[in-house]
Design a protein around this motif. Structure first.
Motif, mmCIF file in Angstrom:
data_model
loop_
_atom_site.group_PDB
_atom_site.id
_atom_site.type_symbol
_atom_site.label_atom_id
_atom_site.label_comp_id
_atom_site.label_asym_id
_atom_site.label_seq_id
_atom_site.Cartn_x
_atom_site.Cartn_y
_atom_site.Cartn_z
ATOM 1 N N ASP A 16 0.841 -1.184 0.000
ATOM 2 C CA ASP A 16 0.000 0.000 0.000
ATOM 3 C C ASP A 16 0.883 1.243 0.000
ATOM 4 O O ASP A 16 1.858 1.318 0.750
ATOM 5 N N ARG A 18 0.605 4.016 1.300
ATOM 6 C CA ARG A 18 0.721 4.694 2.596
ATOM 7 C C ARG A 18 1.740 4.022 3.514
ATOM 8 O O ARG A 18 2.067 4.558 4.573
ATOM 9 N N SER A 62 -5.952 2.380 16.436
ATOM 10 C CA SER A 62 -5.867 3.787 16.044
ATOM 11 C C SER A 62 -4.652 4.479 16.652
ATOM 12 O O SER A 62 -4.114 5.415 16.062
ATOM 13 N N ARG A 65 -1.793 3.911 14.233
ATOM 14 C CA ARG A 65 -1.900 4.777 13.055
ATOM 15 C C ARG A 65 -1.526 6.215 13.403
ATOM 16 O O ARG A 65 -0.840 6.890 12.644
ATOM 17 N N TYR A 70 -0.265 8.611 10.102
ATOM 18 C CA TYR A 70 -1.152 8.322 8.987
ATOM 19 C C TYR A 70 -2.444 7.698 9.524
ATOM 20 O O TYR A 70 -2.596 6.482 9.528
ATOM 21 N N PRO A 71 -3.409 8.516 9.942
ATOM 22 C CA PRO A 71 -4.626 7.977 10.554
ATOM 23 C C PRO A 71 -5.473 7.101 9.630
ATOM 24 O O PRO A 71 -6.298 6.333 10.107
ATOM 25 N N ASP A 72 -5.260 7.192 8.320
ATOM 26 C CA ASP A 72 -6.043 6.388 7.379
ATOM 27 C C ASP A 72 -5.243 5.235 6.775
ATOM 28 O O ASP A 72 -5.723 4.563 5.874
ATOM 29 N N ALA A 73 -4.026 5.016 7.246
ATOM 30 C CA ALA A 73 -3.184 3.950 6.694
ATOM 31 C C ALA A 73 -3.584 2.588 7.265
ATOM 32 O O ALA A 73 -4.130 2.503 8.368
ATOM 33 N N PRO A 74 -3.298 1.512 6.537
ATOM 34 C CA PRO A 74 -3.623 0.163 7.021
ATOM 35 C C PRO A 74 -2.590 -0.338 8.028
ATOM 36 O O PRO A 74 -1.855 -1.281 7.787
ATOM 37 N N ASP A 76 -2.014 -1.653 11.915
ATOM 38 C CA ASP A 76 -2.680 -2.198 13.102
ATOM 39 C C ASP A 76 -1.742 -2.280 14.294
ATOM 40 O O ASP A 76 -2.171 -2.465 15.420
#
Length: 90
Positions: A16, A18, A62, A65, A70-74, A76
């Protein structure tokens, strides 16, 4: 958050966008006495420059992230600290 040991690295040339630029580490969660926990090994994004063999602090969800910026990155799981010492009082 939990304590873990970095047991390896992951190299991924196709990932990805990100995640580009992040070092990926294999982390093994630790019990309070420092022995490996029964939890599965996780791939964690490195935010602090940790290396194989180091004891680290790992954040999940969260918080991971947010630590990576990067709050929207995959993401975990993220290594957010390198441990100097641990003191357990019984």
């Amino acid at each position: 958050m939990y304590l873990a040991t970095v047991i390896g690295t992951v190299v991924s040339t196709s990932k990805d966008e990100r995640l580009v630029g992040f070092k990926l580490l294999l982390t093994q969660q630790l019990n309070p006495d420092g022995t490996p926990a029964e939890e599965p090994v996780k791939i964690s994004v490195d935010t602090v420059g940790a290396g194989v063999g180091e004891q680290v602090i790992v954040a999940g969800g969260s918080s991971a992230r947010a630590a990576a910026g990067y709050p929207d990155a995959p993401i975990d799981s993220a290594v957010v600290g390198i441990v100097d010492t641990v003191e357990v009082e019984v």
